[in-house]
Design a protein around this motif. Structure first.
Motif, PDB file in Angstrom:
ATOM      1  N   GLU A 107       0.848  -1.180   0.000  1.00  0.00           N
ATOM      2  CA  GLU A 107       0.000   0.000   0.000  1.00  0.00           C
ATOM      3  C   GLU A 107       0.893   1.243   0.000  1.00  0.00           C
ATOM      4  O   GLU A 107       2.036   1.221   0.459  1.00  0.00           O
ATOM      5  CB  GLU A 107      -0.947   0.014   1.203  1.00  0.00           C
ATOM      6  N   ASP A 108       0.357   2.303  -0.551  1.00  0.00           N
ATOM      7  CA  ASP A 108       1.115   3.547  -0.678  1.00  0.00           C
ATOM      8  C   ASP A 108       1.058   4.336   0.627  1.00  0.00           C
ATOM      9  O   ASP A 108       0.231   4.052   1.507  1.00  0.00           O
ATOM     10  CB  ASP A 108       0.535   4.377  -1.836  1.00  0.00           C
ATOM     11  N   ILE A 109       1.948   5.309   0.753  1.00  0.00           N
ATOM     12  CA  ILE A 109       1.945   6.186   1.925  1.00  0.00           C
ATOM     13  C   ILE A 109       1.422   7.551   1.504  1.00  0.00           C
ATOM     14  O   ILE A 109       1.562   7.971   0.357  1.00  0.00           O
ATOM     15  CB  ILE A 109       3.350   6.326   2.539  1.00  0.00           C
ATOM     16  N   GLN A 110       0.824   8.261   2.434  1.00  0.00           N
ATOM     17  CA  GLN A 110       0.292   9.588   2.183  1.00  0.00           C
ATOM     18  C   GLN A 110       0.608  10.481   3.369  1.00  0.00           C
ATOM     19  O   GLN A 110       0.300  10.141   4.511  1.00  0.00           O
ATOM     20  CB  GLN A 110      -1.221   9.536   1.941  1.00  0.00           C
ATOM     21  N   TYR A 111       1.248  11.607   3.082  1.00  0.00           N
ATOM     22  CA  TYR A 111       1.553  12.613   4.091  1.00  0.00           C
ATOM     23  C   TYR A 111       1.077  13.970   3.589  1.00  0.00           C
ATOM     24  O   TYR A 111       0.943  14.202   2.384  1.00  0.00           O
ATOM     25  CB  TYR A 111       3.064  12.684   4.361  1.00  0.00           C
ATOM     26  N   GLU A 112       0.844  14.866   4.520  1.00  0.00           N
ATOM     27  CA  GLU A 112       0.496  16.231   4.144  1.00  0.00           C
ATOM     28  C   GLU A 112       1.682  16.864   3.415  1.00  0.00           C
ATOM     29  O   GLU A 112       2.830  16.698   3.816  1.00  0.00           O
ATOM     30  CB  GLU A 112       0.158  17.059   5.390  1.00  0.00           C
ATOM     31  N   ILE A 406       9.102   1.453   0.487  1.00  0.00           N
ATOM     32  CA  ILE A 406      10.226   0.941  -0.289  1.00  0.00           C
ATOM     33  C   ILE A 406       9.690   0.621  -1.673  1.00  0.00           C
ATOM     34  O   ILE A 406       8.773  -0.190  -1.820  1.00  0.00           O
ATOM     35  CB  ILE A 406      10.839  -0.323   0.350  1.00  0.00           C
ATOM     36  N   ALA A 407      10.247   1.265  -2.699  1.00  0.00           N
ATOM     37  CA  ALA A 407       9.808   1.045  -4.076  1.00  0.00           C
ATOM     38  C   ALA A 407      11.003   0.644  -4.921  1.00  0.00           C
ATOM     39  O   ALA A 407      12.121   1.119  -4.713  1.00  0.00           O
ATOM     40  CB  ALA A 407       9.142   2.296  -4.640  1.00  0.00           C
ATOM     41  N   LEU A 418      13.696   4.724  -0.933  1.00  0.00           N
ATOM     42  CA  LEU A 418      13.032   4.709   0.373  1.00  0.00           C
ATOM     43  C   LEU A 418      12.461   6.091   0.611  1.00  0.00           C
ATOM     44  O   LEU A 418      13.106   7.103   0.317  1.00  0.00           O
ATOM     45  CB  LEU A 418      14.029   4.339   1.464  1.00  0.00           C
ATOM     46  N   SER A 419      11.249   6.142   1.178  1.00  0.00           N
ATOM     47  CA  SER A 419      10.602   7.439   1.354  1.00  0.00           C
ATOM     48  C   SER A 419       9.734   7.453   2.597  1.00  0.00           C
ATOM     49  O   SER A 419       9.030   6.471   2.887  1.00  0.00           O
ATOM     50  CB  SER A 419       9.743   7.778   0.130  1.00  0.00           C
ATOM     51  N   THR A 420       9.791   8.564   3.316  1.00  0.00           N
ATOM     52  CA  THR A 420       8.817   8.862   4.369  1.00  0.00           C
ATOM     53  C   THR A 420       8.174  10.222   4.099  1.00  0.00           C
ATOM     54  O   THR A 420       7.691  10.878   5.015  1.00  0.00           O
ATOM     55  CB  THR A 420       9.486   8.875   5.756  1.00  0.00           C
ATOM     56  N   ASP A 421       8.190  10.639   2.814  1.00  0.00           N
ATOM     57  CA  ASP A 421       7.650  11.951   2.442  1.00  0.00           C
ATOM     58  C   ASP A 421       6.547  11.825   1.401  1.00  0.00           C
ATOM     59  O   ASP A 421       5.414  12.235   1.633  1.00  0.00           O
ATOM     60  CB  ASP A 421       8.778  12.849   1.925  1.00  0.00           C
ATOM     61  N   VAL A 422       6.869  11.276   0.234  1.00  0.00           N
ATOM     62  CA  VAL A 422       5.888  11.147  -0.848  1.00  0.00           C
ATOM     63  C   VAL A 422       5.782   9.686  -1.256  1.00  0.00           C
ATOM     64  O   VAL A 422       6.694   8.889  -1.028  1.00  0.00           O
ATOM     65  CB  VAL A 422       6.275  12.015  -2.061  1.00  0.00           C
ATOM     66  N   GLY A 423       4.660   9.339  -1.891  1.00  0.00           N
ATOM     67  CA  GLY A 423       4.417   7.963  -2.301  1.00  0.00           C
ATOM     68  C   GLY A 423       4.596   7.763  -3.794  1.00  0.00           C
ATOM     69  O   GLY A 423       5.103   8.636  -4.515  1.00  0.00           O
ATOM     70  N   VAL A 424       4.160   6.612  -4.293  1.00  0.00           N
ATOM     71  CA  VAL A 424       4.323   6.274  -5.706  1.00  0.00           C
ATOM     72  C   VAL A 424       3.215   6.864  -6.563  1.00  0.00           C
ATOM     73  O   VAL A 424       3.349   6.946  -7.785  1.00  0.00           O
ATOM     74  CB  VAL A 424       4.370   4.743  -5.892  1.00  0.00           C
ATOM     75  N   GLU A 425       2.102   7.241  -5.980  1.00  0.00           N
ATOM     76  CA  GLU A 425       0.990   7.793  -6.742  1.00  0.00           C
ATOM     77  C   GLU A 425       0.895   9.297  -6.518  1.00  0.00           C
ATOM     78  O   GLU A 425       1.256   9.794  -5.438  1.00  0.00           O
ATOM     79  CB  GLU A 425      -0.326   7.105  -6.328  1.00  0.00           C
ATOM     80  N   PRO A 426       0.468  10.047  -7.526  1.00  0.00           N
ATOM     81  CA  PRO A 426      -0.054   9.583  -8.824  1.00  0.00           C
ATOM     82  C   PRO A 426       1.069   9.189  -9.780  1.00  0.00           C
ATOM     83  O   PRO A 426       2.121   9.825  -9.811  1.00  0.00           O
ATOM     84  CB  PRO A 426      -0.805  10.811  -9.342  1.00  0.00           C
ATOM     85  N   PRO A 442       6.513   6.280 -24.162  1.00  0.00           N
ATOM     86  CA  PRO A 442       6.195   6.633 -22.779  1.00  0.00           C
ATOM     87  C   PRO A 442       6.442   5.468 -21.829  1.00  0.00           C
ATOM     88  O   PRO A 442       6.150   4.311 -22.146  1.00  0.00           O
ATOM     89  CB  PRO A 442       4.715   7.008 -22.838  1.00  0.00           C
ATOM     90  N   VAL A 443       7.004   5.768 -20.671  1.00  0.00           N
ATOM     91  CA  VAL A 443       7.297   4.775 -19.638  1.00  0.00           C
ATOM     92  C   VAL A 443       6.691   5.257 -18.330  1.00  0.00           C
ATOM     93  O   VAL A 443       6.792   6.436 -17.979  1.00  0.00           O
ATOM     94  CB  VAL A 443       8.814   4.557 -19.485  1.00  0.00           C
ATOM     95  N   THR A 444       6.040   4.360 -17.604  1.00  0.00           N
ATOM     96  CA  THR A 444       5.428   4.708 -16.329  1.00  0.00           C
ATOM     97  C   THR A 444       6.503   5.074 -15.307  1.00  0.00           C
ATOM     98  O   THR A 444       7.508   4.383 -15.167  1.00  0.00           O
ATOM     99  CB  THR A 444       4.597   3.535 -15.800  1.00  0.00           C
ATOM    100  N   CYS A 445       6.262   6.171 -14.606  1.00  0.00           N
ATOM    101  CA  CYS A 445       7.227   6.649 -13.601  1.00  0.00           C
ATOM    102  C   CYS A 445       6.483   6.974 -12.314  1.00  0.00           C
ATOM    103  O   CYS A 445       5.516   7.751 -12.329  1.00  0.00           O
ATOM    104  CB  CYS A 445       7.956   7.888 -14.109  1.00  0.00           C
ATOM    105  N   PRO A 446       6.883   6.430 -11.167  1.00  0.00           N
ATOM    106  CA  PRO A 446       6.205   6.738  -9.902  1.00  0.00           C
ATOM    107  C   PRO A 446       6.482   8.175  -9.462  1.00  0.00           C
ATOM    108  O   PRO A 446       7.501   8.777  -9.801  1.00  0.00           O
ATOM    109  CB  PRO A 446       6.795   5.719  -8.927  1.00  0.00           C
ATOM    110  N   TYR A 447       5.595   8.700  -8.684  1.00  0.00           N
ATOM    111  CA  TYR A 447       5.667  10.089  -8.228  1.00  0.00           C
ATOM    112  C   TYR A 447       6.904  10.328  -7.374  1.00  0.00           C
ATOM    113  O   TYR A 447       7.533  11.386  -7.461  1.00  0.00           O
ATOM    114  CB  TYR A 447       4.397  10.414  -7.441  1.00  0.00           C
ATOM    115  N   VAL A 448       7.282   9.351  -6.555  1.00  0.00           N
ATOM    116  CA  VAL A 448       8.422   9.528  -5.667  1.00  0.00           C
ATOM    117  C   VAL A 448       9.719   9.659  -6.472  1.00  0.00           C
ATOM    118  O   VAL A 448      10.620  10.409  -6.089  1.00  0.00           O
ATOM    119  CB  VAL A 448       8.509   8.361  -4.652  1.00  0.00           C
TER     120      VAL A 448
END
Length: 619
Positions: A107-112, A406-407, A418-426, A442-448
């Motif tokens: 599951e993705d992470i979400q922070y303000e 971890i992505a 590794l991230s504790t700030d932004v996630g892979v989406e959008p 075009p290649v899919t790229c995660p937000y992080v």
């Protein structure tokens, strides 16, 4: 040539039998041993002819050259086995143990989102030299002047060398100009065929060499009681960094290493080797910067005394951490508001333990690329399996646990982040060239990943700016390269602060080259207050007059309005036609000429053509 395993194996075996805090370094035993001047002013950064770099060394592993029993020119040096960067085995073992009790789920992470950075709007735009003076303060100028004069007396009690603050500023203005207009040799600026008036007219060659040889930054008599291997330049870095920390940082900070180029052998183990850096030989500095490239804090790597010499104090728990973790913690401790900040770093620093500690102790977020063995072995496809040709580019896998993401994403190579700030989406898309279809697809790229690429370049941007116009300071004194770097960094940080003010006032910003030139012009203007009247002063120098019937050659507008040139009136016996107010119907003659422009100009109580001729905007 020895293998990496053999080199690090012997080194670690030796380090187990000695106390790390009492380990000596390959450096001159006497403080004055590093202050020997080079006979040839162009003899600098002597390359070690016996060294052949090992291509198998990892990018983040630094080679420290083995010591010799005696330094160059017979100076005594202490001979020890080079001190290594502590290994990562302890960090890897602790991560693997924690991963057994960690519950991973996809599951993705979400922070303000972090607050936007708003630079305070200034009342007016300051001059370039005012921004420069914010960091190169009067206290720094006084300190350098005093220590240089003291060092001259320590070398020779009967020395008549005495440098004023004005002379120091003129000297700095000259070497700044040399960075803008480089020549093969320092003496070329005074040579007949390659003479540069912006340098030669402000200081003689002998005086320039004398100041350069006596320039000093700390008292040698106090060096014996210090563990700091950067003792020679520590006061300058401490005072300048203190001013850097006063400037507000952006909510997003990046931490990375900077290599200050140096190939000489007098620095001992302070000189590092990193194979894949643009400057492979040099001093290693760990820096923290804002997104726009403004460097706020500097940690000078020197082995065990690294953290002792930094103004922050590590706790007992922090002192027992892995060394790369301590680098980040020490730099994060100087952030003014860590709870509303995020730190971005590369795989040299990243670990799960670091991200958890920053979040729990300082409330600071962390994003960084990671090595496969430093993220606790999450249930993701291994790097080896994902690197197979059957796995298409853009493949993404990610898991999270307790707010830590971890992505692993496949691009040209496999990226673990590794991230504790932004996630892979959008999820977004980027264009990559495909050999199969012979065009970009075009290649899919995660937000992080996209955020990491846009926010991680602060240190690289500062590194690029300091390399554009490098101050030439070739000397055998190993610490002079560090002074040249901090001088360039002051100019670059001042320019970045100036750009922030320009954006806030919505006005056009001058380029770095013009900004540096204006600072150099201001520094060299202090020459007027140090001019001594001698027999060869301007009052007795002959101005060549045009022959009768010969038309005088008028200088260009740029030449007559150049503030760096010394435009002084000269009284002559034969009257000449004023080249500013005279025309075919009205001719005025004057006995005053501009010594620099070689033209006659009126200079009376009713007509001051001399001032109008040199005034900006006149034609």
């Amino acid at each position: 040539m020895f293998s990496k395993a053999m080199f690090y194996g012997r080194r670690n075996a030796a380090l187990e039998n000695q106390d790390m805090e009492q380990a000596d370094w390959i450096a001159p035993l006497e403080p004055e041993g590093s202050d020997i001047e080079v006979d040839d002013p162009e003899d600098c950064d002597i390359r070690d002819p016996t060294f052949t770099p090992d291509d198998d060394l990892d990018q983040d592993e630094a080679y420290e050259e083995p010591s010799t029993s005696r330094g160059r020119q017979g100076h005594k040096v202490s001979r020890v086995i080079p001190q290594a960067m502590p290994e990562e085995e302890e960090e890897v073992q602790s991560s693997s143990k924690k991963s057994k009790n960690r519950h991973w789920k996809k599951e993705d992470i979400q922070y303000e989102p972090l607050p936007d950075f708003i630079h305070p709007r200034p009342d007016f735009l300051r001059q370039p030299y005012e921004y420069f003076s914010l960091f190169f303060t009067s206290e720094v100028r006084e300190h350098i002047t005093y220590q240089s004069n003291l060092y001259s007396k320590q070398q020779d009690v009967a020395s008549n060398f005495n440098m004023s603050e004005e002379e120091l500023l003129v000297f700095l203005g000259i070497i700044m100009y040399m960075g803008l207009v480089p020549l093969p040799s320092i003496v070329d600026y005074w040579a007949v065929q390659t003479r540069v008036p912006q340098v030669a007219d402000f200081m003689s060659r002998n005086r320039f060499k004398s100041i350069r040889s006596k320039l000093h930054f700390n008292d040698n008599d106090q060096a014996s009681g210090s563990q700091d291997k950067f003792f020679k330049v520590r006061p300058i870095f401490t005072n300048v960094t203190k001013e850097f920390l006063k400037v507000p940082e952006t909510p997003v900070n990046s931490i990375d290493e900077v290599m200050v180029a140096y190939k000489g052998t007098t620095a001992g183990n302070l000189r590092q080797y990193v194979a894949k850096k643009p400057d492979k030989w040099g001093y290693k500095l760990f820096c923290r910067s804002s997104v726009d490239g403004f460097i706020h804090d500097i940690l000078m790597y020197q082995g065990a005394p690294t953290f002792v010499s930094h103004p922050t104090t590590l706790s007992e728990e922090e002192s027992s951490m892995n060394v790369t973790t301590k680098f980040v913690v020490a730099l994060v401790k100087t952030i003014k508001d860590p709870r509303n900040s995020a730190v971005y770093a590369d795989n040299y620093f990243t670990s799960i333990g670091l991200a958890e500690y920053l979040r729990s102790q300082y409330g600071c977020r962390y994003v960084g690329t990671a090595r496969e063995n430093r993220v606790g072995f999450p249930p993701l496809q291994s790097v080896k399996d994902m690197n197979k040709k059957s796995v298409p580019r853009g493949t993404l896998e990610y898991v999270s646990s307790d707010g830590i993401l971890i992505a692993r994403w496949k691009d040209n190579s496999i990226v673990t982040i590794l991230s504790t700030d932004v996630g892979v989406e959008p999820l977004g898309e980027i264009d990559r060239y495909s050999k199969e279809v012979k065009k970009k697809v075009p290649v899919t790229c995660p937000y992080v990943i996209a955020k990491y690429n846009s926010r991680m370049g602060g240190i690289d941007k500062s590194d690029m700016l300091t390399h554009l116009y490098k101050t030439p300071f070739k000397a055998k004194k190993y610490y002079m390269r560090l002074f040249a770097y901090i001088l360039d960094l002051i100019v670059c940080n001042a320019w970045i602060l100036y750009k922030r003010d320009c954006l806030a006032l919505q006005c056009k910003c001058m380029p770095l080259k013009r900004f540096r030139l204006d600072i150099s012009t201001w520094l060299r203007s202090f020459k007027m207050s140090t001019t001594r009247v001698t027999r060869t002063s301007l009052g007795t120098r002959d101005v060549p007059l045009p022959r009768r019937g010969q038309r005088a050659i008028l200088p260009t507008v740029e030449a007559r309005q150049d503030a760096t040139s010394l435009h002084m009136p000269k009284h002559v016996e034969m009257r000449q036609t004023c080249k500013y107010c005279s025309n075919k119907d009205h001719i005025h003659r004057s006995r005053w000429m501009c010594e620099e422009c070689k033209v006659a100009l009126c200079l009376t109580d009713t007509r001051n053509c001399f001032a109008m001729f040199h005034k900006a905007g006149s034609v």
